[in-house]
Design an enzyme around this catalytic site. Sequence first.
Site, PDB file in Angstrom:
ATOM      1  N   LYS A  83     -12.670   2.963 -14.441  1.00  0.00           N
ATOM      2  CA  LYS A  83     -12.954   1.587 -14.134  1.00  0.00           C
ATOM      3  C   LYS A  83     -13.676   0.896 -15.751  1.00  0.00           C
ATOM      4  O   LYS A  83     -13.568  -0.147 -15.667  1.00  0.00           O
ATOM      5  CB  LYS A  83     -14.213   1.280 -13.285  1.00  0.00           C
ATOM      6  CG  LYS A  83     -13.575   2.009 -11.933  1.00  0.00           C
ATOM      7  CD  LYS A  83     -12.626   1.011 -11.288  1.00  0.00           C
ATOM      8  CE  LYS A  83     -12.404   1.512  -9.799  1.00  0.00           C
ATOM      9  NZ  LYS A  83     -11.300   0.527  -8.936  1.00  0.00           N
ATOM     10  N   ASP A 136       0.676  -1.187   0.083  1.00  0.00           N
ATOM     11  CA  ASP A 136       0.009   0.100   0.047  1.00  0.00           C
ATOM     12  C   ASP A 136       1.032   1.252   0.180  1.00  0.00           C
ATOM     13  O   ASP A 136       2.152   1.049   0.521  1.00  0.00           O
ATOM     14  CB  ASP A 136      -0.799   0.011   1.343  1.00  0.00           C
ATOM     15  CG  ASP A 136      -2.249   0.910   1.133  1.00  0.00           C
ATOM     16  OD1 ASP A 136      -3.278   0.268   0.972  1.00  0.00           O
ATOM     17  OD2 ASP A 136      -1.805   2.146   1.198  1.00  0.00           O
ATOM     18  N   TYR A 179     -13.825   8.424 -12.290  1.00  0.00           N
ATOM     19  CA  TYR A 179     -14.097   7.082 -11.771  1.00  0.00           C
ATOM     20  C   TYR A 179     -14.739   6.051 -12.794  1.00  0.00           C
ATOM     21  O   TYR A 179     -14.008   4.919 -13.005  1.00  0.00           O
ATOM     22  CB  TYR A 179     -14.892   7.139 -10.391  1.00  0.00           C
ATOM     23  CG  TYR A 179     -14.884   5.960  -9.847  1.00  0.00           C
ATOM     24  CD1 TYR A 179     -13.743   5.646  -8.883  1.00  0.00           C
ATOM     25  CD2 TYR A 179     -16.108   5.305  -9.463  1.00  0.00           C
ATOM     26  CE1 TYR A 179     -13.830   4.527  -8.277  1.00  0.00           C
ATOM     27  CE2 TYR A 179     -16.118   4.113  -8.704  1.00  0.00           C
ATOM     28  CZ  TYR A 179     -14.734   3.827  -8.117  1.00  0.00           C
ATOM     29  OH  TYR A 179     -14.751   2.553  -7.172  1.00  0.00           O
ATOM     30  N   ASP A 235       3.455   2.511  -4.023  1.00  0.00           N
ATOM     31  CA  ASP A 235       2.573   3.425  -4.772  1.00  0.00           C
ATOM     32  C   ASP A 235       2.482   2.861  -6.149  1.00  0.00           C
ATOM     33  O   ASP A 235       3.353   2.995  -6.889  1.00  0.00           O
ATOM     34  CB  ASP A 235       3.415   5.019  -4.564  1.00  0.00           C
ATOM     35  CG  ASP A 235       2.568   6.002  -5.493  1.00  0.00           C
ATOM     36  OD1 ASP A 235       1.432   5.535  -6.070  1.00  0.00           O
ATOM     37  OD2 ASP A 235       2.832   7.181  -5.298  1.00  0.00           O
ATOM     38  N   VAL A 236       1.300   2.499  -6.247  1.00  0.00           N
ATOM     39  CA  VAL A 236       0.752   1.909  -7.494  1.00  0.00           C
ATOM     40  C   VAL A 236       1.136   2.892  -8.796  1.00  0.00           C
ATOM     41  O   VAL A 236       1.181   2.345  -9.975  1.00  0.00           O
ATOM     42  CB  VAL A 236      -0.401   1.194  -7.673  1.00  0.00           C
ATOM     43  CG1 VAL A 236      -0.475   0.131  -6.549  1.00  0.00           C
ATOM     44  CG2 VAL A 236      -1.596   2.213  -7.480  1.00  0.00           C
TER      45      VAL A 236
HETATM   46  N1  NAD Z   1     -16.247   0.605  -1.465  1.00  0.00           N
HETATM   47  C1  NAD Z   1     -16.965   0.636  -2.368  1.00  0.00           C
HETATM   48  O1  NAD Z   1     -18.121   0.717  -2.364  1.00  0.00           O
HETATM   49  C2  NAD Z   1     -16.300   0.173  -3.680  1.00  0.00           C
HETATM   50  C3  NAD Z   1     -17.195  -0.285  -4.915  1.00  0.00           C
HETATM   51  C4  NAD Z   1     -16.557  -0.488  -5.890  1.00  0.00           C
HETATM   52  C5  NAD Z   1     -15.418  -0.517  -6.174  1.00  0.00           C
HETATM   53  N2  NAD Z   1     -14.412  -0.271  -5.177  1.00  0.00           N
HETATM   54  C6  NAD Z   1     -13.152  -0.231  -5.630  1.00  0.00           C
HETATM   55  O2  NAD Z   1     -12.442  -1.141  -4.518  1.00  0.00           O
HETATM   56  C7  NAD Z   1     -10.872  -0.861  -4.438  1.00  0.00           C
HETATM   57  C8  NAD Z   1     -10.495  -0.593  -3.053  1.00  0.00           C
HETATM   58  O3  NAD Z   1     -11.208   0.391  -2.250  1.00  0.00           O
HETATM   59  P1  NAD Z   1     -11.828   0.200  -0.716  1.00  0.00           P
HETATM   60  O4  NAD Z   1     -13.163   0.350  -0.943  1.00  0.00           O
HETATM   61  O5  NAD Z   1     -11.296  -1.050  -0.104  1.00  0.00           O
HETATM   62  O6  NAD Z   1     -11.490   1.532  -0.336  1.00  0.00           O
HETATM   63  P2  NAD Z   1     -10.233   1.901   1.054  1.00  0.00           P
HETATM   64  O7  NAD Z   1     -10.562   3.304   1.100  1.00  0.00           O
HETATM   65  O8  NAD Z   1     -10.584   1.191   2.214  1.00  0.00           O
HETATM   66  O9  NAD Z   1      -8.917   1.427   0.637  1.00  0.00           O
HETATM   67  C9  NAD Z   1      -8.257   2.040  -0.395  1.00  0.00           C
HETATM   68  C10 NAD Z   1      -6.546   1.934  -0.153  1.00  0.00           C
HETATM   69  O10 NAD Z   1      -5.903   2.456  -1.292  1.00  0.00           O
HETATM   70  C11 NAD Z   1      -4.694   2.861  -0.901  1.00  0.00           C
HETATM   71  N3  NAD Z   1      -4.102   3.786  -1.888  1.00  0.00           N
HETATM   72  C12 NAD Z   1      -4.628   4.828  -2.200  1.00  0.00           C
HETATM   73  N4  NAD Z   1      -3.792   5.381  -3.113  1.00  0.00           N
HETATM   74  C13 NAD Z   1      -2.627   4.597  -3.465  1.00  0.00           C
HETATM   75  C14 NAD Z   1      -1.757   4.483  -4.090  1.00  0.00           C
HETATM   76  N5  NAD Z   1      -1.201   5.584  -5.052  1.00  0.00           N
HETATM   77  N6  NAD Z   1      -0.929   3.193  -4.176  1.00  0.00           N
HETATM   78  C15 NAD Z   1      -1.271   2.172  -3.417  1.00  0.00           C
HETATM   79  N7  NAD Z   1      -2.120   2.080  -2.557  1.00  0.00           N
HETATM   80  C16 NAD Z   1      -2.916   3.418  -2.407  1.00  0.00           C
HETATM   81  C17 NAD Z   1      -5.020   3.513   0.510  1.00  0.00           C
HETATM   82  O11 NAD Z   1      -4.009   3.914   1.193  1.00  0.00           O
HETATM   83  C18 NAD Z   1      -5.994   2.573   1.121  1.00  0.00           C
HETATM   84  O12 NAD Z   1      -5.327   1.732   1.873  1.00  0.00           O
HETATM   85  C19 NAD Z   1     -10.879   0.461  -5.248  1.00  0.00           C
HETATM   86  O13 NAD Z   1     -10.365   0.156  -6.575  1.00  0.00           O
HETATM   87  C20 NAD Z   1     -12.242   1.001  -5.380  1.00  0.00           C
HETATM   88  O14 NAD Z   1     -12.523   1.964  -6.656  1.00  0.00           O
HETATM   89  C21 NAD Z   1     -14.898   0.106  -3.700  1.00  0.00           C
END
Ligand code: NAD
Length: 254
Positions: free
Chosen positions: A163, A42, A159, A68-69
């Site tokens: 996606k 992360d 977004y 950092d991706v």
């Molecule tokens: N939660 C939802 O409702 C939902 C719905 C559809 C898709 N998603 C997708 O799920 C994925 C995970 O999100 P989540 O809901 O678990 O959110 P979250 O906020 O709990 O986790 C996101 C993580 O990404 C990390 N991050 C941010 N920028 C980064 C970078 N540059 N390099 C590496 N890590 C980085 C953050 O530190 C955090 O730990 C995302 O791609 C999000 O778009 C989430």
Amino acid sequence: MSRTIATRYAGHTALLTAAASGIGAATAHRLAAEGASVLVTDVDEEGAARVAEEVRAKGGDARHRALDVTDPEAWPHAVRAAEQWTGRLDLLHLNAGRNLPGAVHELDDAAWHGHLRLALDSVFYGCRAAVPLLSAARGAIVVTSSVHAVLGFSGFPAYAAAKGGVTALVRQLAVEYGGRIRVNAVVPGAVDTGLWVDAPAEYRARTAARTPVGRIGEPEDIAAAVAFLGSADAAFVTGQNLVVDGGRSISADE
Ligand SMILES: NC(=O)c1ccc[n+]([C@@H]2O[C@H](COP(=O)([O-])OP(=O)(O)OC[C@H]3O[C@@H](n4cnc5c(N)ncnc54)[C@H](O)[C@@H]3O)[C@@H](O)[C@H]2O)c1
């Protein structure tokens, strides 16, 4: 001998991105519980360390690393770390993304490009770096997409574009790498993670009510789908976008 779900990932190594919280962290726990060695990465190194420690406390095998991706130069080092640890890479979970609210006429160039860099360019960087090692293991890639790739929601154009790009890229990669690397996306609906912390209670309740199963998702719901797509149980599944949203996207009910 019958294979149990607890050993589905025995001897396998997984590299997880954006895994310090939410869906990524739940996936780390799930894969480790199924026998994988998990490299938890992360941009939040402390958070990644915490998740790896929690996994180990439950008897799982985990290490952590800052990644950092959006940094293409960091990617080869992360893949090498997996290789130096176990000598192999079986699963790459590309999970980074965040909501960027704002209509097109409200977004500046930096916001737009920054968002695509995080959620789409990072998939390119990660695949490019990991393909040789994944290919050697006949491994799999799972990308976290979103229902925003298949449904229109007001106010999230960057977004949706990112996606949607993931959806197309997954299909392309699946064809490209055929039997060497399976490539799929998990497509979550609303999931109770950091992305939802600021959501008003009324909006959460309305979303749950519009979801046929009657609730918003938990990170573990998505982790279970990632674990399936990355496993031998999905050996004949590639190029797919598996929607995991409690039926929200197929319901016409108000
Ligand atoms: N939660 C939802 O409702 C939902 C719905 C559809 C898709 N998603 C997708 O799920 C994925 C995970 O999100 P989540 O809901 O678990 O959110 P979250 O906020 O709990 O986790 C996101 C993580 O990404 C990390 N991050 C941010 N920028 C980064 C970078 N540059 N390099 C590496 N890590 C980085 C953050 O530190 C955090 O730990 C995302 O791609 C999000 O778009 C989430």
